[in-house]
Design an enzyme around this catalytic site. Structure first.
Site, PDB file in Angstrom:
ATOM      1  N   ARG A  36       1.122  -1.160   0.091  1.00  0.00           N
ATOM      2  CA  ARG A  36       0.177   0.184  -0.044  1.00  0.00           C
ATOM      3  C   ARG A  36       1.255   0.667   0.466  1.00  0.00           C
ATOM      4  O   ARG A  36       2.384   1.084   0.687  1.00  0.00           O
ATOM      5  CB  ARG A  36      -0.555  -0.657   1.112  1.00  0.00           C
ATOM      6  CG  ARG A  36      -0.216  -0.364   2.585  1.00  0.00           C
ATOM      7  CD  ARG A  36      -0.404   0.185   3.513  1.00  0.00           C
ATOM      8  NE  ARG A  36      -0.211   2.194   3.102  1.00  0.00           N
ATOM      9  CZ  ARG A  36       0.975   2.697   3.777  1.00  0.00           C
ATOM     10  NH1 ARG A  36       2.044   2.087   3.874  1.00  0.00           N
ATOM     11  NH2 ARG A  36       0.526   4.001   3.251  1.00  0.00           N
ATOM     12  N   GLY A  37       0.336   2.450  -0.589  1.00  0.00           N
ATOM     13  CA  GLY A  37       1.539   3.493  -0.694  1.00  0.00           C
ATOM     14  C   GLY A  37       1.210   4.252  -1.850  1.00  0.00           C
ATOM     15  O   GLY A  37       1.136   2.924  -2.212  1.00  0.00           O
ATOM     16  N   ALA A  38       0.720   4.906  -2.172  1.00  0.00           N
ATOM     17  CA  ALA A  38       0.884   4.555  -3.920  1.00  0.00           C
ATOM     18  C   ALA A  38       2.077   4.642  -5.072  1.00  0.00           C
ATOM     19  O   ALA A  38       1.738   4.153  -5.752  1.00  0.00           O
ATOM     20  CB  ALA A  38       0.766   7.310  -3.112  1.00  0.00           C
ATOM     21  N   ARG A  95      -7.919  -0.166  -6.867  1.00  0.00           N
ATOM     22  CA  ARG A  95      -7.992   0.769  -6.357  1.00  0.00           C
ATOM     23  C   ARG A  95      -7.907   2.017  -6.976  1.00  0.00           C
ATOM     24  O   ARG A  95      -7.515   2.399  -7.045  1.00  0.00           O
ATOM     25  CB  ARG A  95      -7.310   0.411  -4.354  1.00  0.00           C
ATOM     26  CG  ARG A  95      -6.461  -0.378  -3.527  1.00  0.00           C
ATOM     27  CD  ARG A  95      -5.957   0.149  -2.524  1.00  0.00           C
ATOM     28  NE  ARG A  95      -6.001   0.479  -1.740  1.00  0.00           N
ATOM     29  CZ  ARG A  95      -5.237   2.071  -0.833  1.00  0.00           C
ATOM     30  NH1 ARG A  95      -4.097   0.707  -0.608  1.00  0.00           N
ATOM     31  NH2 ARG A  95      -5.725   2.442  -0.108  1.00  0.00           N
ATOM     32  N   GLN A 130      -1.831   3.576   9.261  1.00  0.00           N
ATOM     33  CA  GLN A 130      -0.530   3.353   9.259  1.00  0.00           C
ATOM     34  C   GLN A 130       0.468   4.531   9.510  1.00  0.00           C
ATOM     35  O   GLN A 130       2.049   4.374   9.716  1.00  0.00           O
ATOM     36  CB  GLN A 130      -0.684   4.243   7.356  1.00  0.00           C
ATOM     37  CG  GLN A 130      -1.370   2.866   6.911  1.00  0.00           C
ATOM     38  CD  GLN A 130      -2.903   3.586   6.458  1.00  0.00           C
ATOM     39  OE1 GLN A 130      -3.613   3.807   7.069  1.00  0.00           O
ATOM     40  NE2 GLN A 130      -4.158   3.123   5.643  1.00  0.00           N
ATOM     41  N   ASP A 140      -2.609  11.311  -2.867  1.00  0.00           N
ATOM     42  CA  ASP A 140      -2.122   9.536  -3.450  1.00  0.00           C
ATOM     43  C   ASP A 140      -2.436  10.311  -5.176  1.00  0.00           C
ATOM     44  O   ASP A 140      -2.329  10.074  -6.076  1.00  0.00           O
ATOM     45  CB  ASP A 140      -3.268   9.056  -3.404  1.00  0.00           C
ATOM     46  CG  ASP A 140      -2.849   8.691  -2.028  1.00  0.00           C
ATOM     47  OD1 ASP A 140      -2.792   8.767  -0.936  1.00  0.00           O
ATOM     48  OD2 ASP A 140      -2.434   7.290  -2.368  1.00  0.00           O
ATOM     49  N   ASN A 159      -4.996  12.462  -0.269  1.00  0.00           N
ATOM     50  CA  ASN A 159      -4.387  12.010   0.524  1.00  0.00           C
ATOM     51  C   ASN A 159      -5.151  10.819   1.445  1.00  0.00           C
ATOM     52  O   ASN A 159      -6.327  11.152   1.615  1.00  0.00           O
ATOM     53  CB  ASN A 159      -3.491  12.983   0.657  1.00  0.00           C
ATOM     54  CG  ASN A 159      -2.094  11.769   2.275  1.00  0.00           C
ATOM     55  OD1 ASN A 159      -1.734  10.430   1.173  1.00  0.00           O
ATOM     56  ND2 ASN A 159      -2.259  12.546   3.274  1.00  0.00           N
ATOM     57  N   LYS A 160      -4.808  10.267   2.325  1.00  0.00           N
ATOM     58  CA  LYS A 160      -5.411  10.028   3.301  1.00  0.00           C
ATOM     59  C   LYS A 160      -6.238  10.728   4.532  1.00  0.00           C
ATOM     60  O   LYS A 160      -5.645  11.538   4.293  1.00  0.00           O
ATOM     61  CB  LYS A 160      -4.353   9.291   4.516  1.00  0.00           C
ATOM     62  CG  LYS A 160      -5.042   8.099   5.531  1.00  0.00           C
ATOM     63  CD  LYS A 160      -5.747   7.090   5.336  1.00  0.00           C
ATOM     64  CE  LYS A 160      -5.034   5.634   4.023  1.00  0.00           C
ATOM     65  NZ  LYS A 160      -6.279   5.752   3.222  1.00  0.00           N
TER      66      LYS A 160
HETATM   67  O1  MRU Z   1      -4.968   3.397   1.891  1.00  0.00           O
HETATM   68  P1  MRU Z   1      -3.003   3.467   1.600  1.00  0.00           P
HETATM   69  O2  MRU Z   1      -2.683   2.956   2.800  1.00  0.00           O
HETATM   70  O3  MRU Z   1      -2.921   3.445   0.603  1.00  0.00           O
HETATM   71  O4  MRU Z   1      -2.811   5.612   1.757  1.00  0.00           O
HETATM   72  C1  MRU Z   1      -1.689   5.740   1.606  1.00  0.00           C
HETATM   73  C2  MRU Z   1      -1.574   7.207   1.876  1.00  0.00           C
HETATM   74  O5  MRU Z   1      -2.436   7.961   1.930  1.00  0.00           O
HETATM   75  C3  MRU Z   1      -0.223   7.932   1.466  1.00  0.00           C
HETATM   76  O6  MRU Z   1      -0.303   9.015   2.073  1.00  0.00           O
HETATM   77  C4  MRU Z   1      -0.038   8.032   0.305  1.00  0.00           C
HETATM   78  O7  MRU Z   1       0.610   7.412  -0.414  1.00  0.00           O
HETATM   79  C5  MRU Z   1       1.409   9.507  -0.330  1.00  0.00           C
HETATM   80  S1  MRU Z   1       2.736   8.134   0.257  1.00  0.00           S
HETATM   81  C6  MRU Z   1       3.113   7.772  -1.221  1.00  0.00           C
END
Ligand code: MRU
Length: 344
Positions: A51-53, A93, A187, A228, A238-239
């Site tokens: 996970r994470g962009a 996703r 996270q 993201d 973003n999150k």
């Molecule tokens: O749902 P996730 O854990 O994939 O979300 C991640 C985030 O929102 C991060 O802050 C985001 O990917 C930016 S960092 C690469």
């Protein structure tokens, strides 16, 4: 990322398998998982094993390379298989722009595996540049707040929001971090705190609703988050919870920066309203999971039976709340003109 003396990337390829760190097991157990087919890779993205962009982008790029490897093995003309594999990965996703960026690039490349490797390498280099450039914002003694995890684990190496912190720390500046726990999947408390601990950066975790008070008390000098997807006008997905932090920062005069590579910008989205926001299952909000003091994994219900939840995974931070976007090409203002200039 150095774990117990060994260097790791977050996602890589071994033969035709994609390898990644099993993120839901952290911080309790460090485990590498092997994803033999593109379907396994797609499932790992959907379940947030990876996970994470940036990490999603790299994994999806490798997943698309797996599609081509499997297609060559399965049917000579392979176009139906490739189209179906592309759809499987695309539908994992919806929000992180890097997923679509990577599968499109690999799909149209002449050598799929080499292209997927190139994308992963570019993420490493982008993270390194973001780290160097963003570290200029961090002076000795600063406390930086971050939300979610935008570090090594969210990329292939270095990260986005955490990269400037790693660079400042390695340059010998005293920097400490406040990590929002980032409900519902935590996270921040699970991943960001673990990563920073590996690197020796002092970190404290706060409940998600505590940042406003700390900012009012002058205990946070700077906010850096990841992204993201970034729309053409500078609005940032973003999150979930990032928007609230930006509002608090604006109200308290705390500088608010976003760190992201150019692959996260989506000029087809004129503003944040055009960015698809993922909605995930109720159980992520209604339950909490973790390790008991006896070393057993457990899941406990937090809310009354029969109550539903609303679980948007991301929100949109308006460009006007953001002081700058740290990219591999420099820090830019979140305006349509600046974004068009840097992407051109
Ligand atoms: O749902 P996730 O854990 O994939 O979300 C991640 C985030 O929102 C991060 O802050 C985001 O990917 C930016 S960092 C690469």
């Amino acid at each position: 990322m150095r774990v117990e003396g060994k260097d790791y990337r977050t996602v890589w390829m071994e033969g035709s398998a994609v390898m990644t760190i099993n993120q839901p097991m952290l911080p309790h157990r460090f485990e590498v998982v092997r994803l033999p087919t593109h379907r396994d890779t797609a499932e790992a993205i959907r379940n947030m094993v990876v996970r994470g962009a940036g990490a999603i982008g790299a994994a999806a790029g490798y997943g698309m390379a797996q599609v081509f490897i499997e297609a060559t093995a399965e049917e000579p003309e392979h176009s139906n298989y490739v189209a179906a594999g592309y759809e499987t990965l695309k539908n994992t996703r919806p929000t992180a722009r890097d997923l679509f960026y990577a599968i499109d690039r690999v799909r149209s490349a002449s050598d799929a595996v080499a292209e997927a490797e190139a994308i992963a390498d570019e993420y490493v280099e982008a993270g390194r540049r973001i780290g160097e450039i963003g570290a200029e914002l961090i002076t000795d003694g600063m406390t930086v707040l971050t939300h979610c995890n935008a570090g090594w684990l969210a990329f292939v190496d270095w990260g986005s929001a955490l990269a400037p912190i790693y660079f400042a720390h390695r340059a010998g500046r005293k920097v400490s971090v406040i990590a929002d726990e980032t409900r519902p999947r935590c996270q921040g408390s699970r991943l960001t705190a673990w990563e920073l601990k590996q690197e020796g950066v002092p970190v404290k975790i706060i409940a998600d609703n505590a940042a406003g008070l700390l900012m009012r008390r002058g205990e946070i000098d700077l906010v850096i988050t990841g992204a993201d997807r970034i729309a053409a006008n500078g609005d940032v997905a973003n999150k979930i919870g990032t928007y609230e932090k930006a509002l608090c920062a604006k109200a308290s005069g705390v500088p608010f920066y976003v760190a992201a590579p150019l692959s996260t910008f989506d000029l087809d989205c004129p503003d944040g309203g055009g960015i698809p926001i993922e909605q995930r299952g109720d159980e992520e909000v209604l339950y909490a999971a973790g390790m008991t003091d006896n070393g057993e994994f457990a899941r406990v219900r937090l809310a009354p039976e029969g109550v539903e939840a609303i679980n948007f995974a991301f929100d949109i931070t308006l460009a006007k709340l953001i002081d700058g976007i740290i990219t591999e090409r420099g820090i830019i203002k979140p305006t349509a003109d600046e974004i068009a200039r840097i992407i051109a």
